[in-house]
Design an enzyme around this catalytic site. Sequence first.
Site, PDB file in Angstrom:
ATOM      1  CE  LYS A   7       6.364  49.287 -25.207  1.00 57.93           C
ATOM      2  NZ  LYS A   7       5.505  48.077 -25.202  1.00 57.93           N
TER       3      LYS A   7
ATOM      4  CB  SER B  66       7.034  45.798 -22.300  1.00 57.23           C
ATOM      5  OG  SER B  66       6.254  46.007 -23.467  1.00 57.23           O
TER       6      SER B  66
ATOM      7  CB  SER C 210       3.276  44.575 -23.417  1.00 59.27           C
ATOM      8  OG  SER C 210       4.160  43.585 -22.948  1.00 59.27           O
TER       9      SER C 210
END
EC number: 6.3.5.7
Length: 494
Positions: A80, A160, A184
Site C-alpha cells: 500500500k 482506503s 480500511s
Amino acid sequence: MSDLTELGVKAIRDGVASGQFSAREVAEAFNANVAAAQAALNAFIVVTPEKALEAADAVDAARAKGETLGKMAGVPIGMKDLFATKGVQTTAASHILEGFVPEYESTVSANLWKAGAGMLGKLNLDQFAMGSSNETSYFGNVISPWRKQGSNAALAPGGSSGGSSAAIAARLCPAATGTDTGGSIRQPAAFVGISGIKPTYGRCSRWGVVAFASSLDQAGPMARDVTDCAIMLEAMAGFDPKDSTSLDMPVPQWEAGLDPDMRGKKVGIPREYRMDGTDPEILASWDRGIEWLRDAGAEIVEVSLPHTKYALPAYYIVAPAEASSNLARYDGVRYGLRDLPAGANLQDMYAATRAAGFGDEVKRRIMIGTYVLSAGFYDAYYNQAQRVRTLIANDFKAAFEQCDVILAPTTPTASFPLGDKVDDPLAMYLNDVFAVPASLAGLPAMSVPAGLNADGLPLGLQIIGRAFDEQGVLNAGLAIEQRAMFSAKPDRWW
C-alpha cells in the site's frame, strides 16, 4: 503446472521451499498479471517488477545454497502506498507527495523483505487513507474486479485499502499490506471476497507509515484466506523502538496456532449491531455465520455494546482532529509539492501548496479537525469524543467477560457503484459503522468472506477479539472459512 497466480501465500512459500517451482517463476507470473490489468483496474500507483524479480532471485539463490528461508520466502506482494519504501516513490495517493522518494524503509516493509517477500509495486488507495471507496486518490479511482450480475457498472473496491483488495481479488498479487484506521482493511476485504485482519493497536510498527490518525492507524495483512493472513502478520509484526506506541511483546506463532475447533468458546452477538438500514442479505449472512460457529462447537451468547451508536460520530471527531495535526507538516518547505505564486510570501506559499496538493476529502477532514480542536470547541467536541471512546472500550471489556470473540457484519451493504456516494459524505461515512468501534478500542478484528448476495457480490463477516488475542480472531475466522467454503472469484473482464 497450474497457474501460479491462483496460489496463495502458503502454497507459494511451500512450493518454492520444496523446489516445485522457483521464486522467479512466481514473480514473473504475477508481474505479467499486474501489467495486463493495470490500465483497467488502476490498482497500482507505481509498479516495480524489477524489485519482485530481485527478491525472487535472492530467495532462489538462498535455497540453492541450502540456507534457511524466511516466512514469506518467494512471495511477491503489493505494498500500500502509505508505507515508505526506500528508493521508490511514496505518495499516500496525494498530489502533495507526488515525486517524494524516501531515503528510508518503513519497519513493516523492512520486516517483510527480511522474511523473503518481494514487491510488485505500490498500491493505490484513498488519499491519505481518507475514504471508503477508493475515489479520493489523486491518481484516479481503483476499479473493483467484481461486477454486479447483469451490469458493467464500475464498483467500489472499498477503502482506503482499495488497491490492495482489488489486486488480491484480481490475482495481481497473493497478498498485500493494508492499514486500518476505521475499517480500511476490513471493509475493502469484505467488498471483494478476501480476508484481512487489523491487529491490536501497536502490534505492527507505524514507523515509516504516512500518518492519518496516530491513535487509530494500524497496519495489517490482506490475503485470500485466514492462513495466509496469519503467515503475513507474523512477518509484519514485532516491537519497534522507533515507534513509541509499539507493543514490547513477542510475536506469537499464529500460523502454528491455527485451530478451527470452537468447542469451549463463547461467541458474543451484539444486539446493537442490528441497525436500521442494514441490508437484509447482510443480516441473513450474519445469521448463517452464527450457525457456522455453533456448528464449530461455540456457545452463542448475546452481548450489549450500548455506546455503539456514538462510535461513528466520535470517530469522525477524533480522526479528523489527529489528521489536521499530522497533515500540518505538508507545507511545501522540505519535500513534496511546492506551489510558489509570483510575489508570494511564506503564508501564501503554504496556502497555495495545500490548496493544490490536498484533495477535497482531505481538506474536508482537515477543516473538521481544526474546528474541533479550536479554542472554545476543544472541550465540547474533542474531549467529549475521547470520553465516548473510553466508554466504547469499556463496553468491549464488559462484553469480553461473557464471551471470547464477537461476531458482527463487516459492512452494512455489499459493494456499490463508483459515484453513488461520492457527493454525500455522511452516506460514505456510514460504510464504517460496524468497523469503527473496534478501531476506537484498539482491538484485533478481522473480515472473512461469508458468501455472495443475490447480485453475485461478496459479503463479509467480522470477528472482534480481546486485545492481543489475534489467535482467537484468526481461529474463529478459520472456523467460518471452512464452513462458508467461499471459492468465488470475479470473472475476468479486464
